[in-house]
Design an enzyme around this catalytic site. Structure first.
Site, PDB file in Angstrom:
ATOM      1  N   ARG A 162      -8.175  14.785  14.106  1.00 27.67           N
ATOM      2  CA  ARG A 162      -6.719  15.062  14.055  1.00 27.67           C
ATOM      3  C   ARG A 162      -5.891  13.759  13.995  1.00 27.67           C
ATOM      4  O   ARG A 162      -5.032  13.526  13.397  1.00 27.67           O
ATOM      5  CB  ARG A 162      -6.337  15.696  15.441  1.00 27.67           C
ATOM      6  N   ARG A 172      -3.210  12.604  11.236  1.00 28.58           N
ATOM      7  CA  ARG A 172      -1.977  12.225  11.787  1.00 28.58           C
ATOM      8  C   ARG A 172      -1.509  10.766  11.366  1.00 28.58           C
ATOM      9  O   ARG A 172      -0.385  10.692  11.099  1.00 28.58           O
ATOM     10  CB  ARG A 172      -1.764  12.473  13.227  1.00 28.58           C
ATOM     11  N   ARG A 174     -27.054  16.929   9.377  1.00 24.79           N
ATOM     12  CA  ARG A 174     -27.709  15.557   8.876  1.00 24.79           C
ATOM     13  C   ARG A 174     -28.074  15.786   7.421  1.00 24.79           C
ATOM     14  O   ARG A 174     -28.512  16.657   7.196  1.00 24.79           O
ATOM     15  CB  ARG A 174     -28.910  15.557  10.027  1.00 24.79           C
ATOM     16  N   GLY A 225     -23.160   9.039  14.608  1.00 25.50           N
ATOM     17  CA  GLY A 225     -23.722   8.298  15.368  1.00 25.50           C
ATOM     18  C   GLY A 225     -24.679   7.043  14.594  1.00 25.50           C
ATOM     19  O   GLY A 225     -24.149   6.980  13.348  1.00 25.50           O
ATOM     20  N   ASP A 269     -25.077  11.429  23.974  1.00 19.12           N
ATOM     21  CA  ASP A 269     -26.170  10.611  24.557  1.00 19.12           C
ATOM     22  C   ASP A 269     -25.532   9.265  24.934  1.00 19.12           C
ATOM     23  O   ASP A 269     -26.181   8.411  25.914  1.00 19.12           O
ATOM     24  CB  ASP A 269     -27.371  10.300  23.652  1.00 19.12           C
ATOM     25  N   ARG A 322     -26.776  23.299  43.167  1.00 22.54           N
ATOM     26  CA  ARG A 322     -27.056  22.983  44.333  1.00 22.54           C
ATOM     27  C   ARG A 322     -26.794  23.792  45.425  1.00 22.54           C
ATOM     28  O   ARG A 322     -27.464  24.092  46.447  1.00 22.54           O
ATOM     29  CB  ARG A 322     -25.942  21.693  44.607  1.00 22.54           C
TER      30      ARG A 322
HETATM   31  O1  F6P Z   1     -27.996  13.503  19.809  1.00 19.49           O
HETATM   32  C1  F6P Z   1     -27.319  14.278  20.737  1.00 19.49           C
HETATM   33  C2  F6P Z   1     -28.279  15.366  21.000  1.00 19.49           C
HETATM   34  O2  F6P Z   1     -27.660  16.340  21.871  1.00 19.49           O
HETATM   35  C3  F6P Z   1     -29.376  15.101  21.689  1.00 19.49           C
HETATM   36  O3  F6P Z   1     -29.377  14.820  23.107  1.00 19.49           O
HETATM   37  C4  F6P Z   1     -30.385  16.144  21.702  1.00 19.49           C
HETATM   38  O4  F6P Z   1     -31.766  16.040  21.920  1.00 19.49           O
HETATM   39  C5  F6P Z   1     -30.102  16.304  20.252  1.00 19.49           C
HETATM   40  O5  F6P Z   1     -28.751  15.826  19.908  1.00 19.49           O
HETATM   41  C6  F6P Z   1     -30.263  17.912  19.800  1.00 19.49           C
HETATM   42  O6  F6P Z   1     -30.167  17.975  18.468  1.00 19.49           O
HETATM   43  P1  F6P Z   1     -29.963  19.501  17.804  1.00 19.49           P
HETATM   44  O7  F6P Z   1     -28.593  19.804  18.192  1.00 19.49           O
HETATM   45  O8  F6P Z   1     -30.174  19.200  16.430  1.00 19.49           O
HETATM   46  O9  F6P Z   1     -31.053  20.275  18.279  1.00 19.49           O
END
Ligand code: F6P
Length: 344
Positions: free
Chosen positions: A25, A29, A76, A106, A132, A159
């Site tokens: 966004r 913008r 990917r 990433g 992550d 918990r």
């Molecule tokens: O990179 C972020 C992440 O959520 C990791 O923590 C996890 O191991 C991975 O992606 C899971 O990838 P996918 O969504 O392809 O299963």
């Protein structure tokens, strides 16, 4: 003479994270305000290769700042790792007259962009986005705060029942190779122990002794946070297939049952941590990074990542940024050790 920027692309790539939409966004913008057209590229780099693109206007990004996920979809791209794939991607850029691309994702996304811009005259600017929080050059990645709060909220619920039944709970959180999320969430939820991929764990020292110490201090419930990629020392038995599907959590629970006679309950938070409405921090950080990414392209910059360093947002060179490796916060490790050491 500086090249006039007329049209830029924006894409999301890799694992999605809450706040990606806020960044998209902000790119649209900011560009609109500067009289620049934005082309939305669907499904990461594959969108360029396949020509899966569309013109974005302000109305396309209305009411998305509060939505998790990414309206551009993500993927990917193996094809983009090949010269042929990048050549196809460039043919789309050439046809559309794309002067630059904002890539939200990433390390892998940025490395692909760097290869592309070294072969073709297209500026690339990265925005770090992964729950992550493991992009070493940026002290903050979009989605981390939201994912942590999602995990913390879930663990607080667990918990309640764990205390009522005086049980041991094993909570598996995301983090294939990085334990940032596990460490942060472990501190925030008062975990008895936290296990991370960076430090293979020893059952006796890293788990059993901490549970015994808590028991001797009068606790009758115990909670272990384990990152999905955490592995037992000298034991490669945790195969990658089980990573993310409770392998680490169930392996640990079995040992606790076998050696301590407890009857643990395992909860794998999984992809719950990847969704949800982004937190204020993620919305504002994403918006600021999206703004800075467009400004960087306008100022003729290329091969940069917008990062948070020393409390401010700056842009750094991608090649330098990719050299910086992720590491767990020593301060957070010290605090956790104090919180979970020999509880008196
Ligand atoms: O990179 C972020 C992440 O959520 C990791 O923590 C996890 O191991 C991975 O992606 C899971 O990838 P996918 O969504 O392809 O299963």
């Amino acid at each position: 003479m500086e090249k006039k920027i007329r049209r830029i692309g924006v894409l999301t790539s890799g694992g999605d994270s809450p706040g990606m939409n806020a960044a998209i966004r902000a790119v649209v913008r900011t560009a609109e305000a500067e009289g620049i057209e934005v082309i939305g590229i669907r499904r990461g780099w594959n969108g360029l290769i396949n020509g899966d693109v569309f013109r974005m206007k302000g109305s396309d990004v209305a009411h998305i700042i509060n939505r998790g996920g990414t309206i551009l979809f993500t993927a990917r791209s193996d094809a983009f790792r090949t010269k042929e794939g990048r050549a196809k991607a460039y043919s789309t850029c050439k046809l559309l007259g794309l002067d630059g691309i904002v890539m939200i994702g990433g390390d892998g996304t940025f490395a692909g962009g760097l290869a592309f811009s070294s072969e073709y005259p297209v500026s690339v600017i990265g925005i770090p986005a992964t729950i992550d929080n493991d992009i070493g050059c940026s002290h903050y990645c979009i989605g981390y705060d939201t994912a942590a709060n999602t995990a913390i909220e879930a663990i607080d619920k667990i918990r309640d029942t764990m205390q009522s039944h005086e049980r041991c709970s094993v909570i598996e959180v995301m983090g294939h190779r990085a334990g940032n999320l596990a460490l942060y969430v472990g501190i925030a939820t008062g975990a008895t122990a936290v296990l991370v991929p960076e430090e293979p764990w020893d059952f006796e020292n890293d788990v059993a002794e901490k549970i015994r110490s808590a028991r001797l201090a009068g606790r009758t419930h115990f909670m272990i946070v384990v990152a999905e990629g955490a592995k037992r020392k000298d034991d490669g038995s945790l195969d990658n297939e089980s990573v993310g599907n409770g392998g680490a959590g169930y392996q640990l629970a079995g040992l606790i049952h076998e050696h301590l006679g407890l009857d643990p309950r395992v909860t794998v938070l999984g992809h719950l941590q990847r969704g949800g409405s982004p937190s204020a921090r993620d919305r504002v950080t994403a918006t600021r990074m999206g703004f800075l990414a467009v400004e960087a392209i306008l100022n003729g910059k290329n091969n940069r990542i917008i990062v948070r360093q020393n409390g401010t947002l700056i842009d750094i060179d991608i090649t330098e940024g990719l050299k910086e490796k992720n590491y767990l916060s020593e301060d957070e490790k010290k605090v956790l050790a104090a919180m979970t050491g020999s509880i008196r």
